[in-house]
Scaffold this motif. Structure first.
Motif, mmCIF file in Angstrom:
data_model
loop_
_atom_site.group_PDB
_atom_site.id
_atom_site.type_symbol
_atom_site.label_atom_id
_atom_site.label_comp_id
_atom_site.label_asym_id
_atom_site.label_seq_id
_atom_site.Cartn_x
_atom_site.Cartn_y
_atom_site.Cartn_z
ATOM 1 N N SER A 71 37.213 28.773 41.304
ATOM 2 C CA SER A 71 37.543 29.828 40.333
ATOM 3 C C SER A 71 36.370 30.773 40.116
ATOM 4 O O SER A 71 36.561 31.963 39.871
ATOM 5 C CB SER A 71 38.064 29.249 39.029
ATOM 6 O OG SER A 71 37.219 28.254 38.578
ATOM 7 N N ALA A 89 39.676 31.214 34.548
ATOM 8 C CA ALA A 89 38.385 31.593 35.158
ATOM 9 C C ALA A 89 37.257 31.231 34.200
ATOM 10 O O ALA A 89 37.429 31.284 32.976
ATOM 11 C CB ALA A 89 38.353 33.092 35.443
ATOM 12 N N TYR A 111 38.885 35.746 32.468
ATOM 13 C CA TYR A 111 40.273 35.900 32.953
ATOM 14 C C TYR A 111 41.053 37.043 32.306
ATOM 15 O O TYR A 111 42.198 37.275 32.653
ATOM 16 C CB TYR A 111 41.057 34.589 32.804
ATOM 17 C CG TYR A 111 41.109 33.992 31.412
ATOM 18 C CD1 TYR A 111 41.983 34.491 30.450
ATOM 19 C CD2 TYR A 111 40.298 32.917 31.068
ATOM 20 C CE1 TYR A 111 42.022 33.951 29.182
ATOM 21 C CE2 TYR A 111 40.326 32.359 29.798
ATOM 22 C CZ TYR A 111 41.191 32.882 28.866
ATOM 23 O OH TYR A 111 41.227 32.342 27.602
ATOM 24 N N GLY A 148 41.221 35.383 37.123
ATOM 25 C CA GLY A 148 42.287 34.405 37.381
ATOM 26 C C GLY A 148 42.425 33.403 36.255
ATOM 27 O O GLY A 148 41.502 33.221 35.450
#
Ligand SMILES: *Cc1c(COP(=O)(O)O)cnc(C)c1O
Length: 411
Positions: free
Chosen positions: A282, A230, A221, A227
């Motif tokens: 994810s 993640a 991430y 994200g």
């Protein structure tokens, strides 16, 4: 230096076109991609697709027809070239913390007769916490944490040590360790090395195979833009894969999960590091986010990162008020990752005032203001605007307003 010079730098920037691949708010300068990467348009599109077409329409069939089951390895193979890893050594799963637990157990089990895990006293705390937890579980005779200062590592390597656990780029100062030299020295003492690449992967060229690294973990991430939350990744050198075991022996790491056999038998290779069912939403976002790197060279990213940081420091030197902020990163750019850290007694309030002025950066206790540079979407103009606003805030002391002292749960 004036704004026209800066605009020229942007016009000549070979990575300038990459910014359009991100969905960034127009009026905001984002210097915190080292903490949470920005949203790639491809990730946004993919998540919608996975939710509506795959989960929504194809339901459980998607494990086969959309290859959900292979996603941890697919994503691992996409990360591999960014960190100098050949095939079959990287898999995407869990968080760095959980992956460190697995690797610490693997490495200690390979080091019969040794039980010391050496790390750096200002390493990212979760890395140290995971060793402490394992130590509580196994007992001090099986696993004991030993800490040394960052510039005292070489002297602390000896045949007592089982595992050296280091983060390549320090999260506060941005100081880089020489991975090649330290790994080599550690091996001369029979020590196995685990590198944490949280602030390296996607930020600078890393050569795990070339440096003969044993194990590594990294973050999905931060610079990889997968994200919030993640999944992370894990690297296990091919030469260790036949010998290693790991205790989180969940069914996804079984050699044949759908035999539903009562006995665990670990998969061959790096697949053995899987535990439970992968988080498909994810992981799909991260998979799509990695497409941004498909046509860029990490050397080009590194070179722009260094120029962004140099511009930032040059601008600092132009504004007398900014001498109140002390550089807490190495002066030599070769020793720095993709961030600059500055110390100031009111770093927290200054950071809040900057955010209120639409420059997002972050604060790290006790007194560090961090400016992160993500060359794929940070422009030279962004740096100019950020430093100009920082100067206004520091010069006028507007950061002293009580509103900027309030602390949220996350800093
Ligand atoms: C961000 C970061 C982590 C995060 O660990 P998670 O368990 O994935 O939340 C770990 N180590 C370092 C050095 C980091 O910078």
């Amino acid at each position: 230096m004036n704004f026209q010079d800066i605009q020229k730098l942007d016009a000549e920037d070979p990575l300038a076109h990459k910014k359009a691949e991100f969905d960034l708010p127009l009026d905001c300068i984002y210097l915190d991609g080292n903490s949470l990467g920005a949203l790639p348009r491809a990730a946004k599109k993919r998540v919608t697709q996975v939710v509506t077409q795959q989960w929504g329409a194809d339901l459980i069939k998607s494990w086969n027809c959309h290859q959900w089951i292979d996603l941890p390895l697919t994503v691992g193979e996409k990360i591999a070239p960014l960190i100098g890893a050949g095939q079959g050594q990287v898999i995407c799963c869990d968080s760095i913390s959980v992956n460190l637990f697995k690797l610490l157990c693997s490495a200690l089990a390979l080091q019969k007769g040794r039980h010391i895990v050496l790390s750096q006293n200002d390493n990212f705390p979760t890395d140290l916490y995971m060793v402490q937890g394992l130590s509580d579980l196994l007992g001090q005779q099986q696993c004991a944490l030993r800490l040394c200062a960052g510039d005292n590592i070489e002297q602390s390597l000896n045949s007592d040590v089982a595992v050296l656990l280091l983060t390549q780029v320090n999260f506060r100062s941005g100081k880089i360790h020489d991975m090649q030299a330290i790994t080599k020295l550690a091996h001369q003492h029979g020590i196995l090395v685990i590198w944490d690449l949280a602030h390296s992967a996607g930020a600078l060229p890393v050569e795990l195979d070339q440096c003969h690294v044993d194990f590594a973990v990294g973050c999905g991430y931060k610079y990889l833009n997968g994200g919030p939350g993640a999944p992370a990744f894990i690297y296990v050198a091919t030469r260790h894969q036949l010998a290693v075991t790991q205790p989180l022996s969940g069914w996804m790491g079984h050699s044949d999960p759908f035999s539903f056999s009562a006995d665990y038998s670990g998969a061959d290779g790096v697949n053995r590091y899987l535990c439970g069912t992968p988080a498909i939403l994810s992981m799909s976002a991260l998979d799509a986010a990695l497409e941004v790197f498909a046509d860029v060279d990490m050397q080009v990213i590194r070179s722009k990162s260094l120029r962004l940081a140099k511009l930032c420091l040059d601008l600092f030197a132009q504004f007398p008020a900014l001498s109140a902020l002390q550089l807490a990163s190495p002066l030599n750019q070769e020793e720095r990752g993709s961030q600059l850290a500055f110390s100031h007694p009111d770093a927290y309030a200054i950071c809040q005032a900057l955010i209120a002025n639409k420059v997002i950066c972050d604060f790290r206790a006790p007194n560090i203001l961090r400016l992160g540079f993500t060359p794929l979407y940070t422009s030279f103009s962004d740096v100019w605007l950020a430093v100009t606003r920082l100067n206004q805030i520091v010069e006028s002391k507007t950061y002293k307003a009580p509103a900027f002292m309030r602390q949220g749960k996350v800093t």
